[in-house]
Enzyme design. Structure first.
Site, short mmCIF file in Angstrom:
data_model
loop_
_atom_site.label_atom_id
_atom_site.label_comp_id
_atom_site.label_asym_id
_atom_site.label_seq_id
_atom_site.Cartn_x
_atom_site.Cartn_y
_atom_site.Cartn_z
N SER A 256 0.44 40.27 50.15
CA SER A 256 1.65 39.54 49.80
C SER A 256 2.80 40.53 49.82
CB SER A 256 1.52 38.96 48.39
OG SER A 256 1.52 40.01 47.45
N LYS A 257 3.98 40.03 49.68
CA LYS A 257 5.13 40.93 49.68
C LYS A 257 5.00 41.99 48.61
CE LYS A 257 7.28 37.32 51.78
NZ LYS A 257 7.61 35.93 51.63
N ARG A 258 4.48 41.59 47.47
CA ARG A 258 4.31 42.52 46.36
C ARG A 258 3.33 43.64 46.68
NH1 ARG A 258 5.40 42.78 41.08
NH2 ARG A 258 3.41 43.71 40.56
N SER A 259 2.22 43.28 47.31
CA SER A 259 1.19 44.29 47.53
C SER A 259 1.39 45.05 48.84
CB SER A 259 -0.19 43.64 47.53
OG SER A 259 -0.31 42.74 48.58
#
Length: 493
Positions: A256-259
């Site tokens: 995801s964008k976060r990871s």
RNA sequence: GGCGCAUUCGUCUAGUGGCCUAGGACACCGCCCUCUCAAGGCGGAGAUCAGGGGUUCGAAUCCCCUAUGCGCUACCA
């Protein structure tokens, strides 16, 4: 289950809610490779049914991403095709019709429940520790009452799931997966704004576009029974299913964008080659055999097979991508490599450097750079010292760090080089003569070349490492070389 | 919570009952090459095949249980 042999037709059907990310594009790559390996067609379809999440620039980014990677499509929004249009937002009547057919057959119904009621229902279910799901209130409405209310109340259309028995998914990658129908609920297939949800649109379009294999991410496997039941209710033949393993971030969670998942096009901006990306992605969940790890698109589209896709998720390893990128850089032919260097220099060198970038310098430096660069964005930093007259910025510590911080040695090295190189006349300022002059310093200094040479790297290039020194000095020219030595000399005191 | 999927070196993977004292690649370490850094060559370390039970003459491969991880659980896809 009929086994009528269908021509292979696969598709990539992204929703235009942003730039495609790597996990998503890997599905496109596999679908494409499978179609190509089987002499089939590959389609691009835009699933723009969520008007709230629509991002204007997405369609362009989707096509740009595919083109960059060399993934071509036979039918799509830009070129049309026998099953146009390829935007779901332009196919609304088709979904309406399918929904009505289902209502007529008693396999779908209008639902007038408000968002508030649904919220309360879910809250109650959560409180009672019951599994969430629509409670079927509107399923029992009579057709007459439904028709009357439909004239003045907003509604959605829900699919009436068969709640008895089991639904089994025959998945190419996972084998048979069995779902208990009693655990399913009546999901929304047509929203109150008249747009379909994914579940309905998928079936209508995959059928209409004669898709033979539905290849998608594993996050969809839970909704497979919904899709299978719609196919059954409509009496349509479902495609072959293949649920691809997820790609995980370094934290082992779905990318995801976060990871750290980034848009595919960001990799291009960061200096990655499409060949490296394709090779890398191809081996995330698939392999050719027990020893191949370098594979180009040509071979991929010849040998790709869904039966060799593994079921378990894969962690995205940037180190491997970096390695592959270096590999493909080294494989580039001279013309493309030189053009690449010129391009990245133009983009990243300071504005003070004159454009266009000197092609003579680019051509001479190209072979020296090739095996020293893993990412294209490293190029400018490695050649910047060749442009501009001024000596590169460097601290006193940098000058002495590779000689154990010994200022005395650094000083003698610089002084020695000043003498040795000053003795090389302009007309002899060549790589070989420069090398001879510097090697001669070994004797006068009584120090091994490898020990004192880093001082000269810093003096000339600003860093203790980089492209070979003798070539660099030849490129730099006699005057600039000596000037930089004098600057270093002054800095040493 | 429910349902589903998954589990071989740190990572990507090979492996479909004997060829496995588990193979390849990245990363790591060492040596060689060498003007630095790389690249390249050679070598090394690294997995009791998640754990436990079975089945079998024989299991990483088949079955069961457990554990862990992940996914889904929307009028998003």
């Amino acid at each position: 289950m009929t086994d009528s042999p269908r021509p292979v037709r696969t598709r990539y059907a992204p929703s235009p809610t942003g730039d495609p990310h790597v996990g998503n594009i890997r599905s496109a790559l596999f679908s494409w490779a499978y179609a190509r390996a089987n002499g089939g067609q590959f389609l691009l379809r835009i699933e723009d049914t969520d008007r709230n999440r629509l991002v204007e620039t997405s369609v362009g980014a989707i096509m740009e991403s595919l083109r960059w990677l060399g993934i071509d499509w036979d039918e799509g929004p830009d070129m049309g095709g026998p099953h146009a249009p390829y935007f779901q937002s332009q196919r609304l009547p088709l979904y309406q019709k399918a929904a009505e057919t289902l209502i007529d057959r008693g396999r779908a119904y209008r639902c007038f429940c408000t968002a508030e009621r649904l919220d309360q229902m879910r809250a109650a279910q959560a409180a009672a520790k019951r599994p969430p799901g629509y409670d079927g209130l509107c399923r029992t409405l009579s057709r007459d009452e439904s028709d009357v209310r439909a004239r003045r109340e907003p509604f959605v259309i829900r699919f009436a799931m068969n709640r008895e028995g089991q639904t089994v998914l025959h998945d190419i990658i996972r084998g048979d997966v069995v779902f208990e129908n009693s655990l399913q609920d009546d999901f929304v297939m047509l929203k109150s704004d008249g747009y379909p949800t994914y579940h309905l649109a998928l079936i209508v379009d995959d059928t209409g576009m004669e898709i033979s294999h539905c290849i998608r991410g594993d996050e969809w496997i839970s909704s497979a029974p919904k899709h299978i039941q719609i196919y059954e209710a409509l009496g349509w033949e479902p495609p072959q299913w293949a649920h691809l393993p997820l790609i995980l971030g370094p934290d082992h969670k779905k990318l995801s964008k976060r990871s750290g998942d980034t848009a595919v096009l960001d990799y291009r901006e960061n200096g990655y080659l499409p060949e490296a990306m394709v090779n890398f992605l191809a081996f995330l969940g698939w392999s050719l055999d027990d020893h191949t790890s370098i594979l180009g698109a040509a071979e991929l589209t010849k040998h790709f097979d869904l039966s060799r896709v593994v079921p378990n998720p894969a962690v995205f390893d940037i180190e491997r991508l970096n390695f592959l990128n270096g590999h493909y850089i080294r494989e580039m032919d001279d013309a493309r490599w030189e053009a690449t260097i010129a391009d990245w220099c133009r983009r990243q060198l300071p504005e003070s450097v004159r454009r266009p970038i000197d092609p003579v310098v680019v051509k001479s430096v190209a072979p020296l750079l090739k095996e020293r660069v893993a990412r294209l964005d490293e190029i400018a930093g490695m050649v910047e010292f060749l442009f501009g007259y001024e000596a590169p910025e460097h601290e006193l510590e940098a000058l002495t760090e590779r000689v154990g911080g010994d200022v005395e040695v650094a000083l003698r090295t610089v002084d020695g080089a000043l003498v040795a190189l000053d003795a090389v006349p302009e007309e002899h300022w060549t790589r070989d003569d420069i090398e001879a002059a510097i090697r001669g310093m070994e004797a006068t200094l009584g120090v091994k070349l490898r020990k004192f040479v880093p001082v000269l790297y810093v003096a000339e290039m600003g860093r203790p490492q980089g492209i070979p020194l003798f070539d660099s000095l030849a490129l730099l020219g006699r005057e600039r070389t000596l000037q930089r030595l004098r600057t270093a000399r002054a800095r040493l005191g």
